[in-house]
Design a protein around this motif. Structure first.
Motif, PDB file in Angstrom:
ATOM      1  N   LYS A 182       0.838  -1.204   0.000  1.00 41.48           N
ATOM      2  CA  LYS A 182       0.000   0.000   0.000  1.00 41.48           C
ATOM      3  C   LYS A 182       0.872   1.252   0.000  1.00 41.48           C
ATOM      4  O   LYS A 182       2.052   1.193   0.324  1.00 41.48           O
ATOM      5  N   GLU A 183       0.251   2.379  -0.344  1.00 40.81           N
ATOM      6  CA  GLU A 183       0.935   3.660  -0.230  1.00 40.81           C
ATOM      7  C   GLU A 183       0.894   4.081   1.235  1.00 40.81           C
ATOM      8  O   GLU A 183      -0.138   3.985   1.882  1.00 40.81           O
ATOM      9  N   HIS A 184       2.042   4.541   1.735  1.00 41.53           N
ATOM     10  CA  HIS A 184       2.142   4.951   3.132  1.00 41.53           C
ATOM     11  C   HIS A 184       2.596   6.397   3.223  1.00 41.53           C
ATOM     12  O   HIS A 184       3.547   6.789   2.547  1.00 41.53           O
ATOM     13  N   HIS A 185       1.937   7.165   4.066  1.00 40.34           N
ATOM     14  CA  HIS A 185       2.327   8.549   4.293  1.00 40.34           C
ATOM     15  C   HIS A 185       3.500   8.559   5.261  1.00 40.34           C
ATOM     16  O   HIS A 185       3.575   7.745   6.188  1.00 40.34           O
ATOM     17  N   ASP A 219       2.666   8.604   9.073  1.00 35.23           N
ATOM     18  CA  ASP A 219       2.257   7.301   9.621  1.00 35.23           C
ATOM     19  C   ASP A 219       3.472   6.401   9.831  1.00 35.23           C
ATOM     20  O   ASP A 219       3.558   5.675  10.817  1.00 35.23           O
ATOM     21  N   THR A 220       4.405   6.484   8.906  1.00 33.77           N
ATOM     22  CA  THR A 220       5.623   5.681   9.001  1.00 33.77           C
ATOM     23  C   THR A 220       6.457   6.095  10.203  1.00 33.77           C
ATOM     24  O   THR A 220       6.937   5.248  10.954  1.00 33.77           O
ATOM     25  N   ARG A 230      14.728   6.256   3.580  1.00 37.62           N
ATOM     26  CA  ARG A 230      13.850   6.244   2.405  1.00 37.62           C
ATOM     27  C   ARG A 230      14.631   6.588   1.138  1.00 37.62           C
ATOM     28  O   ARG A 230      14.440   5.961   0.097  1.00 37.62           O
ATOM     29  N   TYR A 249       8.174   6.627  -4.866  1.00 39.13           N
ATOM     30  CA  TYR A 249       7.385   7.744  -4.351  1.00 39.13           C
ATOM     31  C   TYR A 249       6.255   8.018  -5.351  1.00 39.13           C
ATOM     32  O   TYR A 249       6.459   8.735  -6.326  1.00 39.13           O
ATOM     33  N   LYS A 305       3.524   9.760  -4.946  1.00 39.74           N
ATOM     34  CA  LYS A 305       3.123  11.170  -4.853  1.00 39.74           C
ATOM     35  C   LYS A 305       3.805  11.774  -3.635  1.00 39.74           C
ATOM     36  O   LYS A 305       4.345  11.050  -2.786  1.00 39.74           O
ATOM     37  N   TYR A 343       4.347  10.367   0.170  1.00 38.39           N
ATOM     38  CA  TYR A 343       3.960   8.956   0.202  1.00 38.39           C
ATOM     39  C   TYR A 343       5.034   8.099  -0.446  1.00 38.39           C
ATOM     40  O   TYR A 343       5.769   8.554  -1.315  1.00 38.39           O
ATOM     41  N   LYS A 376       5.777   3.615  -1.493  1.00 36.13           N
ATOM     42  CA  LYS A 376       5.281   2.237  -1.484  1.00 36.13           C
ATOM     43  C   LYS A 376       6.396   1.319  -1.939  1.00 36.13           C
ATOM     44  O   LYS A 376       7.329   1.750  -2.615  1.00 36.13           O
TER      45      LYS A 376
END
Length: 96
Positions: free
Chosen positions: A21-24, A27-28, A63, A74, A76, A79, A81
Motif C-alpha cells: 500500500k501507499e504509506h504517508h 504514519d511511518t 527512504r 514515491y 506522490k 507517500y 510504497k
C-alpha cells in the motif's frame, strides 16, 4: 536505547511497506517510533542545525537509499510504497 541510525531504520521501514500500500511519511514515523520504543524526548531531539528532528531525518535518509536501490517508489508527495523489487527483497530476507 539510543536513536537508531538510518541503516538500522531501513529494514523496519521496508517491512512496514511490505503490504504494497501507499504509506504517508507521518504514519511511518509514528510506526517506527513505536517499533524502536523511542521516548518523547528522543522523538523531539533536533539536529545541530535546530531545524529537523534527528529521527525524522534518519527516516528520510533511509527512504532515500531504499529508493535509490529501487526497493521503494514515491507515487506522490509525502507517500511511498514498496516496489516489486523491494517486495522480492523482503521475501528473501524472510527466508533466511
Amino acid at each position: 536505547m539510543p536513536i537508531p541510525d538510518y541503516q538500522s531504520v531501513m529494514l523496519p521501514l521496508l517491512k512496514f511497506a511490505a503490504d504494497g500500500k501507499e504509506h504517508h511519511i507521518r504514519d511511518t514515523i509514528n510506526f517506527l517510533v513505536e517499533q524502536f520504543k523511542l521516548t518523547e524526548e528522543q522523538r523531539k531531539e533536533l539536529l545541530p542545525s535546530g531545524v529537523d528532528r534527528i529521527f525524522d531525518n534518519r527516516i528520510g535518509w533511509a527512504r532515500t537509499y531504499l529508493k535509490k536501490a529501487g526497493l521503494i517508489a514515491y507515487p506522490k508527495r509525502g507517500y511511498f510504497k514498496v516496489t516489486e523489487r523491494g517486495q522480492g527483497s523482503w521475501l528473501r530476507i524472510l527466508r533466511r
